[in-house]
Write a protein that holds these residues in place. Sequence first.
Motif, PDB file in Angstrom:
ATOM      1  N   THR A 131       0.844  -1.201   0.000  1.00 31.26           N
ATOM      2  CA  THR A 131       0.000   0.000   0.000  1.00 31.26           C
ATOM      3  C   THR A 131       0.878   1.249   0.000  1.00 31.26           C
ATOM      4  O   THR A 131       2.014   1.219   0.489  1.00 31.26           O
ATOM      5  CB  THR A 131      -0.924   0.054   1.238  1.00 31.26           C
ATOM      6  N   GLY A 133       2.708   4.225   1.260  1.00 30.12           N
ATOM      7  CA  GLY A 133       3.077   4.648   2.601  1.00 30.12           C
ATOM      8  C   GLY A 133       2.921   3.576   3.654  1.00 30.12           C
ATOM      9  O   GLY A 133       2.911   3.872   4.845  1.00 30.12           O
ATOM     10  N   ASN A 135       0.354   1.912   4.638  1.00 32.29           N
ATOM     11  CA  ASN A 135      -0.748   2.423   5.458  1.00 32.29           C
ATOM     12  C   ASN A 135      -1.777   1.322   5.719  1.00 32.29           C
ATOM     13  O   ASN A 135      -2.459   0.874   4.791  1.00 32.29           O
ATOM     14  CB  ASN A 135      -1.402   3.611   4.737  1.00 32.29           C
ATOM     15  N   LYS A 136      -1.935   0.913   6.980  1.00 32.50           N
ATOM     16  CA  LYS A 136      -2.896  -0.153   7.299  1.00 32.50           C
ATOM     17  C   LYS A 136      -4.342   0.314   7.143  1.00 32.50           C
ATOM     18  O   LYS A 136      -5.257  -0.511   7.113  1.00 32.50           O
ATOM     19  CB  LYS A 136      -2.667  -0.684   8.714  1.00 32.50           C
ATOM     20  N   ASN A 137      -4.546   1.628   7.009  1.00 31.18           N
ATOM     21  CA  ASN A 137      -5.899   2.165   6.803  1.00 31.18           C
ATOM     22  C   ASN A 137      -6.190   2.443   5.330  1.00 31.18           C
ATOM     23  O   ASN A 137      -7.132   3.171   5.009  1.00 31.18           O
ATOM     24  CB  ASN A 137      -6.079   3.447   7.623  1.00 31.18           C
ATOM     25  N   HIS A 138      -5.400   1.849   4.454  1.00 37.11           N
ATOM     26  CA  HIS A 138      -5.507   2.111   3.013  1.00 37.11           C
ATOM     27  C   HIS A 138      -6.903   1.810   2.467  1.00 37.11           C
ATOM     28  O   HIS A 138      -7.364   2.468   1.523  1.00 37.11           O
ATOM     29  CB  HIS A 138      -4.463   1.261   2.276  1.00 37.11           C
TER      30      HIS A 138
END
Length: 513
Positions: A131, A133, A135-138
């Motif tokens: 993803t 960056g 980012n786990k919130n992608h």
Amino acid sequence: MAASSSRIMLGPLVAAIDQGTSSTRFLVFNSKTAELLSHHQVEIKQSFPKEGWVEEDPREILQSVYECMERTCEKLTQLNIDISNIKAIGVTNQRETTLVWDKETGEPLYNAIVWLDLRTQSTVERLINKTPGRNKNHLKHKTGLPISTYFSAVKLRWLMDNVDEVHEAILSHRAMFGTIDSWLIWCLTGGKKGGVHCTDVTNASRTMLFNIHTMDWDPELCSYFGIPMEILPRVRSSSEIYGLMKSGALTGIPISGCLGDQSAALVGQMCFQDGHAKNTVLLIFVCDGPSQGSVAIAGAVVRWLKDNLGIIDGSEELEKLAASVGTSYGCYFVPAFSGLYAPYWEPSARGIICGLTQFTNRSHLAFAALEAVCFQTREILDAMNQDSGIPLNQLQVDGGMTSNRLLMQLQADILCIPVVKPSMPETTALGAAMAAGAAEGVSVWSLSPEDLSEVTSEKFEPQINPEESEFRYARWKKAVQKAMNWETTEPICNGNGKHSHVFLNIMVCCQSR
């Protein structure tokens, strides 16, 4: 509760299958009074093939449902209650638990991977690494969820990557994916002979494949995880007729309600207005969507103290021990056995006990364990208040741990708001029954506020000053930080000059099975 033999003319009855992580139950309610008339329960075995792996046998789960149904019908007959009065069946289930089966043979292709299973950590890391960056919130803008081991998509991805039978069944277009609700409804409505392959929105929303804006499976999400959409169940509403029972004493009765366990409990608690919140000790929903926070389960704390440490025989002794001291004496227990869920979503966290002194004993640890349940609830509600802008003036609770009066009082003290416990604790099953009974074509249960039965309850008011509550909460937050990033992958020398990667598990309290 059981009905007396004089209750023969009860009017329409509605039943609920409550398939949880540790047991299956079948319960029958009076649709006019919401009274529980009879029920039966069967325990479910869990297996732990490796550290952090948790599995259950789908065949055993299905058989437990049939057994609970038959035994409950026998009990009703003994009470002179005509089972033909049962007009609908609802299903509520442990969510995120994932399985794949063969639609031609009707057989599971692997055990069900239980929601708290950690085997997918490497899968999650691989997905996050691709993803922007890292980012786990992608995917959160579509799913409302972080990329985490908790949800079904990564479990399904693991099955596809690691189980030959699953991979081959997908290639030959024989595979069906589902959470426990889908498996049960498919089997109960005919299985390989025309069973209905469906799920409801509350369970679909916990897969990371469901778009919460379009309210359906999302092609881009499925592509991201590499999951073929043809194996997914059809998404239906939580209250409609999906199909009819095809075997057993209840053959021909419609299955017409389906809700994940936490959503079902929200309905059973009659939380139909914005700002209402309920806590199934310990998972929390707020009625502004609803929002949800997932944290540790209180039952896991009790089992760990009982089975791993041997300091209690059960939850009743936990309350007794904690009440005998009335304080943790500065001891804080973070039960991050499977990492920390909301609001941290930190899988590398592990359980920790800190603040120990020479004076600390098992009673203080028992008190700290109960406080941990309450602190985790506080963290979730703080995050939800910030997100929704809807302040809570009380918290409604349900679940087995609500029988612990000390826990209920501690929860009120730490939240600084009243905690309300219903007198009838079976709100999860009740919610599924209400949805089933209210479905079009059944219509024996009205969900209009003026028609709903009054739920009697007990209220626990805060008994300590807010300053004391804030001090204890701040110490808890400090303990949580100590538990963060505990399990890491480090290169270490193996003695011959070569390096290998190992998991370091140096913990105050070991990860629970």
